[in-house]
Design a protein around this motif. Sequence first.
Motif, PDB file in Angstrom:
ATOM      1  N   LEU A  25       1.023  -0.808   0.093  1.00 43.09           N
ATOM      2  CA  LEU A  25       0.061   0.007   0.216  1.00 43.09           C
ATOM      3  C   LEU A  25       0.679   1.596  -0.157  1.00 43.09           C
ATOM      4  O   LEU A  25       0.643   2.311  -0.552  1.00 43.09           O
ATOM      5  CB  LEU A  25      -0.878   0.168   1.283  1.00 43.09           C
ATOM      6  N   SER A  28       2.862   1.835  -3.195  1.00 46.31           N
ATOM      7  CA  SER A  28       1.568   2.144  -4.755  1.00 46.31           C
ATOM      8  C   SER A  28       0.987   3.526  -4.576  1.00 46.31           C
ATOM      9  O   SER A  28       1.124   3.709  -5.148  1.00 46.31           O
ATOM     10  CB  SER A  28       0.382   1.100  -4.429  1.00 46.31           C
ATOM     11  N   THR A 135       7.018  -4.315  -5.050  1.00 45.59           N
ATOM     12  CA  THR A 135       5.258  -5.106  -4.849  1.00 45.59           C
ATOM     13  C   THR A 135       5.939  -6.312  -5.027  1.00 45.59           C
ATOM     14  O   THR A 135       5.514  -7.029  -4.495  1.00 45.59           O
ATOM     15  CB  THR A 135       3.750  -4.122  -5.420  1.00 45.59           C
ATOM     16  N   LEU A 147      -1.548  -7.658  -5.136  1.00 37.24           N
ATOM     17  CA  LEU A 147      -0.648  -6.547  -4.538  1.00 37.24           C
ATOM     18  C   LEU A 147      -0.238  -5.552  -5.590  1.00 37.24           C
ATOM     19  O   LEU A 147       0.269  -4.824  -5.347  1.00 37.24           O
ATOM     20  CB  LEU A 147       0.126  -7.067  -3.441  1.00 37.24           C
ATOM     21  N   LEU A 150      -1.871  -2.754  -7.298  1.00 40.52           N
ATOM     22  CA  LEU A 150      -2.431  -2.007  -5.776  1.00 40.52           C
ATOM     23  C   LEU A 150      -2.318   0.074  -6.885  1.00 40.52           C
ATOM     24  O   LEU A 150      -3.363   0.566  -6.246  1.00 40.52           O
ATOM     25  CB  LEU A 150      -2.101  -2.095  -4.838  1.00 40.52           C
ATOM     26  N   VAL A 153      -5.233   0.647  -9.254  1.00 37.12           N
ATOM     27  CA  VAL A 153      -5.925   0.934  -7.581  1.00 37.12           C
ATOM     28  C   VAL A 153      -5.698   2.649  -6.978  1.00 37.12           C
ATOM     29  O   VAL A 153      -7.073   3.413  -7.104  1.00 37.12           O
ATOM     30  CB  VAL A 153      -6.357   0.167  -6.837  1.00 37.12           C
ATOM     31  N   ALA A 327      -8.678  -6.747  -9.499  1.00 37.56           N
ATOM     32  CA  ALA A 327      -7.642  -6.522  -8.198  1.00 37.56           C
ATOM     33  C   ALA A 327      -7.616  -8.028  -7.448  1.00 37.56           C
ATOM     34  O   ALA A 327      -7.319  -8.344  -6.978  1.00 37.56           O
ATOM     35  CB  ALA A 327      -7.272  -4.855  -7.209  1.00 37.56           C
TER      36      ALA A 327
END
Length: 491
Positions: A25, A28, A135, A147, A150, A153, A327
């Motif tokens: 996270l 990303s 990642t 992952l 992301l 996303v 995802a």
Amino acid sequence: MDDNNGDHQTKPAPRLNGFTILCALLASVTSVLLGYDIGAMSGASVLIKEDMGISSSKQEILVGVLNVFSLFGSLASGKMSDWIGRRYTIVFAAFTFFLGAVLMGLAPNFWVLLVGRMVAGIGVGCALMIAPLYTAELSPAMSRGLLTSLPEVFITFGILLGYIINYCLASLPLHLGWRLMLGLAAAPSIAIAFGVIAMPESPRWLAMKGKVAQAKKVLLKTSSSPEEAEQRLQEITTAAAMVTGGEGDFRGEGVWKELLLRPSPAVRRMLVTAIGMNFFMQASGNDAVVYYCPEVFRAAGIHNKKQLFGVNVIMGLAKTSFVLLSALYLDKFGRRPLLLLGSTGMSISLAGLGVGSLFLQKSVRKPLWAIILCVVAVCADVSFFSIGLGPITWVYSSEIFPTRMRAQGSSLAISVNRLVSGVVSMTFLTISKKITFAGMFFVLCGIMVVGTLFFYVFIPETKGKSLEELETLFEKKPKAGEHRETEMGAV
């Protein structure tokens, strides 16, 4: 046969590691910077054109120059990340974007604004390459698809955030509104830079530097069990030893020659698939459609700024919903099925957008059904992009290259992505004036039909395989029907 089944029943199901999710996270989040710029610039460019009185050509240059300069950031970040590490390359990306955002927010004229977008573009290019690569190197095989998708996303979330900011600031004076829209991106880039410093380095990069003990510590934190960590460490150290020859200080030497001057058949196939996917991702015109959506709907008869930016918010919500859906199911259904579904859906959506635009341009009184068709088709186009090409391009580009050339191979593929994005963004309005918006959408539809055929022929399934296993995937050319067999065997 029974023994094997028994083994499968006693083996615990793999689970996501919380620390790995947190690191993915944080890495990303850098991608939110590009998304925010795309969303904010779609509205800001309309206000800038009105405030500064610039031509459509200058508007295109202003929009597209960030993508062109992100090409240089992508190319440089491969070698840089092999030298200083994946983590500090992310910090560099966030800091560079911060400088660009400050210049854009304070720009007194067109030329300073242009320089700000150039600087921000370098940061965007670095972030786009390094976030999915970091990642992918940190993630276990069974959760790598989720992952590594992301970044897309967060790009999508950033676009939605930019749309919402545009909508909220649309009533401000012209000279103030667009400066706030673009300058606000400086705040999250600082937070990202400090947050990333707390992340661990990529275990594969550490192994290539001979820091096996540190790599093991990271793997223990990012694996669901000590046994899994030990297994991953063995795979990584074996691959790293082949890269460094046991010397343990790899700096990316000689990789460009291996990629471009004397690639093996396997590496050549990797380049074709990665570069082809990145080419079609941007040749689909998705970035341009998002950037110039207000111009498209202004031509359709919607002139109120609040309404224009409101349509953008609806599009952003659709895009965000579907990228989250993709995802979550990427590791269950695999890359190929979602990619083919997404590209086929984009082809149909662009055809519908072309039909709606054709009726609108031929009608003095704009028929309501044609406007609704255009709105629905745009939302469908970006939604199918978010199911397929959007997230899967980043996943695929960061996972298929072998350890030695992963960073620089990925940077080459993504530099093509940024170059095509820049060219499309800087010519979209000019070409549309020559052949109309309807003609442009029909051309993009044709490109996506070709892209779908390319994906069907060239893209193998990578679901559930470790990065080390993927090195052998391209060593032999797939036979007819082999993709299908691979998919059936992986289910």
